[in-house]
Design a protein around this motif. Structure first.
Motif, PDB file in Angstrom:
ATOM      1  N   CYS A   9     -80.537 -48.874  18.797  1.00  0.00           N
ATOM      2  CA  CYS A   9     -79.827 -47.590  18.785  1.00  0.00           C
ATOM      3  C   CYS A   9     -80.625 -46.520  19.528  1.00  0.00           C
ATOM      4  O   CYS A   9     -80.046 -45.639  20.184  1.00  0.00           O
ATOM      5  CB  CYS A   9     -79.550 -47.149  17.356  1.00  0.00           C
ATOM      6  N   ALA A  10     -81.946 -46.605  19.443  1.00  0.00           N
ATOM      7  CA  ALA A  10     -82.790 -45.639  20.153  1.00  0.00           C
ATOM      8  C   ALA A  10     -82.670 -45.769  21.663  1.00  0.00           C
ATOM      9  O   ALA A  10     -82.973 -44.826  22.395  1.00  0.00           O
ATOM     10  CB  ALA A  10     -84.247 -45.793  19.721  1.00  0.00           C
ATOM     11  N   ALA A  11     -82.215 -46.915  22.143  1.00  0.00           N
ATOM     12  CA  ALA A  11     -81.982 -47.052  23.578  1.00  0.00           C
ATOM     13  C   ALA A  11     -80.868 -46.116  24.033  1.00  0.00           C
ATOM     14  O   ALA A  11     -80.833 -45.699  25.200  1.00  0.00           O
ATOM     15  CB  ALA A  11     -81.633 -48.501  23.919  1.00  0.00           C
ATOM     16  N   MET A  12     -79.955 -45.788  23.135  1.00  0.00           N
ATOM     17  CA  MET A  12     -78.905 -44.815  23.439  1.00  0.00           C
ATOM     18  C   MET A  12     -79.343 -43.395  23.124  1.00  0.00           C
ATOM     19  O   MET A  12     -79.109 -42.470  23.916  1.00  0.00           O
ATOM     20  CB  MET A  12     -77.637 -45.129  22.628  1.00  0.00           C
ATOM     21  N   LEU A  13     -79.969 -43.209  21.960  1.00  0.00           N
ATOM     22  CA  LEU A  13     -80.341 -41.878  21.469  1.00  0.00           C
ATOM     23  C   LEU A  13     -81.806 -41.916  21.053  1.00  0.00           C
ATOM     24  O   LEU A  13     -82.126 -42.172  19.896  1.00  0.00           O
ATOM     25  CB  LEU A  13     -79.434 -41.510  20.283  1.00  0.00           C
ATOM     26  N   PRO A  14     -82.739 -41.712  21.977  1.00  0.00           N
ATOM     27  CA  PRO A  14     -84.168 -41.941  21.726  1.00  0.00           C
ATOM     28  C   PRO A  14     -84.752 -41.256  20.496  1.00  0.00           C
ATOM     29  O   PRO A  14     -85.624 -41.856  19.833  1.00  0.00           O
ATOM     30  CB  PRO A  14     -84.825 -41.443  23.015  1.00  0.00           C
ATOM     31  N   PRO A  15     -84.351 -40.033  20.109  1.00  0.00           N
ATOM     32  CA  PRO A  15     -84.989 -39.400  18.952  1.00  0.00           C
ATOM     33  C   PRO A  15     -84.852 -40.165  17.643  1.00  0.00           C
ATOM     34  O   PRO A  15     -85.654 -39.948  16.722  1.00  0.00           O
ATOM     35  CB  PRO A  15     -84.283 -38.036  18.866  1.00  0.00           C
ATOM     36  N   VAL A  16     -83.884 -41.074  17.516  1.00  0.00           N
ATOM     37  CA  VAL A  16     -83.727 -41.775  16.240  1.00  0.00           C
ATOM     38  C   VAL A  16     -84.861 -42.771  16.014  1.00  0.00           C
ATOM     39  O   VAL A  16     -85.070 -43.223  14.883  1.00  0.00           O
ATOM     40  CB  VAL A  16     -82.356 -42.481  16.122  1.00  0.00           C
ATOM     41  N   ALA A  17     -85.601 -43.111  17.059  1.00  0.00           N
ATOM     42  CA  ALA A  17     -86.699 -44.076  16.902  1.00  0.00           C
ATOM     43  C   ALA A  17     -87.748 -43.579  15.922  1.00  0.00           C
ATOM     44  O   ALA A  17     -88.330 -44.373  15.171  1.00  0.00           O
ATOM     45  CB  ALA A  17     -87.336 -44.371  18.259  1.00  0.00           C
ATOM     46  N   ASP A  18     -88.001 -42.268  15.928  1.00  0.00           N
ATOM     47  CA  ASP A  18     -89.047 -41.697  15.074  1.00  0.00           C
ATOM     48  C   ASP A  18     -88.488 -40.844  13.954  1.00  0.00           C
ATOM     49  O   ASP A  18     -89.246 -40.170  13.254  1.00  0.00           O
ATOM     50  CB  ASP A  18     -90.007 -40.868  15.929  1.00  0.00           C
ATOM     51  N   ALA A  19     -87.187 -40.850  13.771  1.00  0.00           N
ATOM     52  CA  ALA A  19     -86.568 -40.022  12.735  1.00  0.00           C
ATOM     53  C   ALA A  19     -86.865 -40.589  11.349  1.00  0.00           C
ATOM     54  O   ALA A  19     -87.026 -41.799  11.171  1.00  0.00           O
ATOM     55  CB  ALA A  19     -85.057 -39.942  12.958  1.00  0.00           C
ATOM     56  N   ASP A  20     -86.932 -39.710  10.367  1.00  0.00           N
ATOM     57  CA  ASP A  20     -87.184 -40.133   8.994  1.00  0.00           C
ATOM     58  C   ASP A  20     -85.988 -40.917   8.459  1.00  0.00           C
ATOM     59  O   ASP A  20     -84.836 -40.501   8.608  1.00  0.00           O
ATOM     60  CB  ASP A  20     -87.422 -38.914   8.097  1.00  0.00           C
ATOM     61  N   HIS A  21     -86.277 -42.043   7.815  1.00  0.00           N
ATOM     62  CA  HIS A  21     -85.231 -42.844   7.195  1.00  0.00           C
ATOM     63  C   HIS A  21     -84.838 -42.215   5.865  1.00  0.00           C
ATOM     64  O   HIS A  21     -85.694 -41.910   5.031  1.00  0.00           O
ATOM     65  CB  HIS A  21     -85.712 -44.276   6.967  1.00  0.00           C
ATOM     66  N   VAL A  22     -83.531 -42.040   5.646  1.00  0.00           N
ATOM     67  CA  VAL A  22     -83.029 -41.448   4.406  1.00  0.00           C
ATOM     68  C   VAL A  22     -82.632 -42.540   3.420  1.00  0.00           C
ATOM     69  O   VAL A  22     -82.994 -42.505   2.251  1.00  0.00           O
ATOM     70  CB  VAL A  22     -81.821 -40.526   4.690  1.00  0.00           C
ATOM     71  N   ARG A  23     -81.874 -43.519   3.890  1.00  0.00           N
ATOM     72  CA  ARG A  23     -81.473 -44.638   3.035  1.00  0.00           C
ATOM     73  C   ARG A  23     -81.061 -45.805   3.929  1.00  0.00           C
ATOM     74  O   ARG A  23     -80.660 -45.611   5.080  1.00  0.00           O
ATOM     75  CB  ARG A  23     -80.336 -44.250   2.086  1.00  0.00           C
ATOM     76  N   THR A  24     -81.167 -46.985   3.375  1.00  0.00           N
ATOM     77  CA  THR A  24     -80.803 -48.220   4.077  1.00  0.00           C
ATOM     78  C   THR A  24     -79.958 -49.070   3.151  1.00  0.00           C
ATOM     79  O   THR A  24     -80.248 -49.175   1.960  1.00  0.00           O
ATOM     80  CB  THR A  24     -82.070 -48.997   4.491  1.00  0.00           C
ATOM     81  N   TRP A  25     -78.902 -49.658   3.692  1.00  0.00           N
ATOM     82  CA  TRP A  25     -78.074 -50.541   2.879  1.00  0.00           C
ATOM     83  C   TRP A  25     -77.495 -51.651   3.750  1.00  0.00           C
ATOM     84  O   TRP A  25     -77.431 -51.536   4.959  1.00  0.00           O
ATOM     85  CB  TRP A  25     -76.953 -49.771   2.179  1.00  0.00           C
ATOM     86  N   TRP A  26     -77.118 -52.716   3.093  1.00  0.00           N
ATOM     87  CA  TRP A  26     -76.441 -53.831   3.753  1.00  0.00           C
ATOM     88  C   TRP A  26     -75.009 -53.922   3.237  1.00  0.00           C
ATOM     89  O   TRP A  26     -74.739 -53.663   2.065  1.00  0.00           O
ATOM     90  CB  TRP A  26     -77.150 -55.154   3.460  1.00  0.00           C
ATOM     91  N   GLY A  27     -74.113 -54.303   4.110  1.00  0.00           N
ATOM     92  CA  GLY A  27     -72.754 -54.635   3.726  1.00  0.00           C
ATOM     93  C   GLY A  27     -72.457 -56.073   4.093  1.00  0.00           C
ATOM     94  O   GLY A  27     -73.138 -56.665   4.945  1.00  0.00           O
ATOM     95  N   VAL A  28     -71.451 -56.661   3.454  1.00  0.00           N
ATOM     96  CA  VAL A  28     -71.055 -58.045   3.725  1.00  0.00           C
ATOM     97  C   VAL A  28     -69.609 -58.048   4.218  1.00  0.00           C
ATOM     98  O   VAL A  28     -68.709 -57.562   3.535  1.00  0.00           O
ATOM     99  CB  VAL A  28     -71.203 -58.931   2.476  1.00  0.00           C
ATOM    100  N   ARG A  29     -69.406 -58.598   5.410  1.00  0.00           N
ATOM    101  CA  ARG A  29     -68.072 -58.632   6.021  1.00  0.00           C
ATOM    102  C   ARG A  29     -67.240 -59.772   5.433  1.00  0.00           C
ATOM    103  O   ARG A  29     -67.723 -60.898   5.312  1.00  0.00           O
ATOM    104  CB  ARG A  29     -68.187 -58.828   7.535  1.00  0.00           C
ATOM    105  N   PRO A  30     -65.961 -59.508   5.163  1.00  0.00           N
ATOM    106  CA  PRO A  30     -65.092 -60.544   4.576  1.00  0.00           C
ATOM    107  C   PRO A  30     -64.397 -61.372   5.646  1.00  0.00           C
ATOM    108  O   PRO A  30     -63.175 -61.331   5.816  1.00  0.00           O
ATOM    109  CB  PRO A  30     -64.081 -59.714   3.781  1.00  0.00           C
ATOM    110  N   LEU A  31     -65.150 -62.147   6.394  1.00  0.00           N
ATOM    111  CA  LEU A  31     -64.588 -62.893   7.522  1.00  0.00           C
ATOM    112  C   LEU A  31     -63.956 -64.205   7.046  1.00  0.00           C
ATOM    113  O   LEU A  31     -64.508 -64.913   6.206  1.00  0.00           O
ATOM    114  CB  LEU A  31     -65.673 -63.177   8.555  1.00  0.00           C
ATOM    115  N   TYR A  32     -62.819 -64.504   7.640  1.00  0.00           N
ATOM    116  CA  TYR A  32     -62.046 -65.695   7.268  1.00  0.00           C
ATOM    117  C   TYR A  32     -62.499 -66.867   8.128  1.00  0.00           C
ATOM    118  O   TYR A  32     -62.427 -66.824   9.356  1.00  0.00           O
ATOM    119  CB  TYR A  32     -60.568 -65.394   7.473  1.00  0.00           C
ATOM    120  N   GLU A  33     -62.972 -67.921   7.495  1.00  0.00           N
ATOM    121  CA  GLU A  33     -63.608 -69.038   8.197  1.00  0.00           C
ATOM    122  C   GLU A  33     -62.735 -69.667   9.280  1.00  0.00           C
ATOM    123  O   GLU A  33     -63.208 -69.847  10.423  1.00  0.00           O
ATOM    124  CB  GLU A  33     -64.054 -70.100   7.181  1.00  0.00           C
ATOM    125  N   PRO A  34     -61.483 -70.037   9.015  1.00  0.00           N
ATOM    126  CA  PRO A  34     -60.691 -70.666  10.088  1.00  0.00           C
ATOM    127  C   PRO A  34     -60.527 -69.771  11.313  1.00  0.00           C
ATOM    128  O   PRO A  34     -60.550 -70.256  12.447  1.00  0.00           O
ATOM    129  CB  PRO A  34     -59.341 -70.936   9.410  1.00  0.00           C
TER     130      PRO A  34
END
Length: 406
Positions: free
Chosen positions: A286-311
């Protein structure tokens, strides 16, 4: 304790709440259940992008058109559940210009409004954009606040007679003579529901619920990380204009931006690795698009799970291909009063709900049209009221935690 309902909707994300709302507005008696509070699953753990369809235009024109149509509907009915930010697809020096051209042409074919600008004009609009941005394309992307959106749908369902139970996990499903006859609920509910029809709208858990009912729904869930960092003043969503890959989207959230995402298969949507490399790669890309985010303070991190249909994933080849939704009528497998709705994306939740509700109404002999595309959500113009709905349904997810209730 036993209760009866015409339709039991299992899953309190955007699709499930949307189905409950649609059914209630058509006069159907409906009960909506979720195990851990509304929006606790995929909907509330996304990056919150309101798709214009541009991300999928070259891969799946019909799906892109549906995204565009639903984008426009949500702008009419959802009010403060969304933020109208616009979107910018950026081409960096190392990106294939042919891909950019193909996406622009595909957007034109689909009917997605675009405007191509050079790198200097893009940096004038977003001053911190990388010097490597050679050109960019404006599209009508936006931002969804899923906690508000889901809660508003549930509130409208409740106002029209639905029973909404945010802490009622399904413990067992009884099947007799090709029909579901009873569903045992735990948690705050602690009762058995006897439904005429059951809708499985549990996202990546659809396979698990289907197994409890004795049918098969093959899912291929994948995890993705989102990293919210301090950064004030970004207006449009920023998308990397290349084949979808890790770290190719930045979503503005006032004084923060959400960086996303990765795509890694998981075996269990409740129990999976949360790897540091995903955070590091997402920030770096993402910093390749918007360089300042490389050193920005992290506020929170989370993961999501995509409901992808196997077939569908197997047929299409995996990541980078548009992911439409699938409505599975289990009458085809001998279970007369149950369907599952899987796949899709947050932007198209209302359309998914409409399709599922049409099927249910057909099975129940209900003759009523869908009105959800034209009826404004309750509290749409009142952020404080929307946030109260979120509190009532225990519906706060991490995606919009910096905005909801502020």
């Amino acid at each position: 304790m036993d209760s009866e309902t015409d339709v039991l909707v299992i899953g309190g994300g955007a699709t499930g709440a949307g189905i409950a709302r649609d059914l209630a507005l058509r006069g159907v008696d409906v009960t909506l259940v979720e195990r851990d509070g509304l929006t606790s699953g995929t909907s509330g753990r996304s990056h919150g992008l309101l798709h214009s369809g541009a991300r999928y235009a070259e891969a799946d024109g019909p799906e892109a058109r549906e995204c565009l149509a639903e984008n426009r509907i949500l702008r009419r009915i959802a009010g403060a559940c969304i933020r109208e930010t616009e979107g910018l697809f950026v081409q960096l020096a190392d990106d294939d210009p042919a891909y950019f051209d193909a996406k622009r042409e595909a957007c034109e074919d689909v009917g997605i409004p675009t405007e191509v600008v050079d790198g200097d004009a893009a940096r004038e609009a977003v001053p911190d954009l990388s010097d490597d941005v050679e050109r960019a394309m404006w599209v009508p992307d936006g931002v969804v606040l899923p906690s508000r959106l889901v809660a508003a749908n549930a509130a409208d369902a409740r106002a029209h007679g639905a029973d909404v139970r945010p802490h009622a996990p399904v413990e067992s499903i009884r099947r007799e003579d090709g029909r579901i006859t009873a569903v045992a609920l735990g948690g705050d509910a602690d009762e058995t529901v006897r439904p005429s029809y059951v809708v499985n709208a549990t996202g990546p858990y659809a396979e698990r619920i289907a197994e409890m009912a004795g049918v098969s729904v093959e899912m291929r869930p994948t995890r993705g990380v989102m990293v919210s960092v301090e950064y004030d003043g970004l207006e449009p969503v920023c998308n990397r204009c290349r084949e979808p890959d890790d770290g190719d989207i930045i979503v503005p959230h006032g004084g923060e931006v959400v960086l996303g995402t990765t795509s890694v298969p998981v075996g269990d949507p409740d129990d999976y690795e949360r790897a540091d490399w995903e955070i590091e790669e997402t920030v770096r890309e993402c910093a390749a698009m918007l360089p300042p985010v490389a050193d920005a303070d992290h506020v929170r991190t989370w993961w999501g799970v995509r409901p992808l249909y196997e077939p569908d994933e197997a047929a299409r080849g995996g990541r980078g291909i548009s992911r439409g939704f699938h409505l599975l009528d289990h009458a085809d497998a001998g279970l007369e009063n149950c369907c599952s709705v899987v796949g899709g994306k947050l932007t198209t939740y209302r359309r998914m709900a409409e399709a599922a509700t049409d099927l249910v109404c057909d099975r129940l002999g209900v003759d009523a049209d869908c009105v959800t595309a034209d009826r404004q959500l309750p509290g749409a113009s009142e952020p404080a009221r929307l946030d109260e709905f979120v509190r009532q349904f225990d519906g706060q997810g991490p995606t919009d935690a910096d905005i909801v209730g502020e």
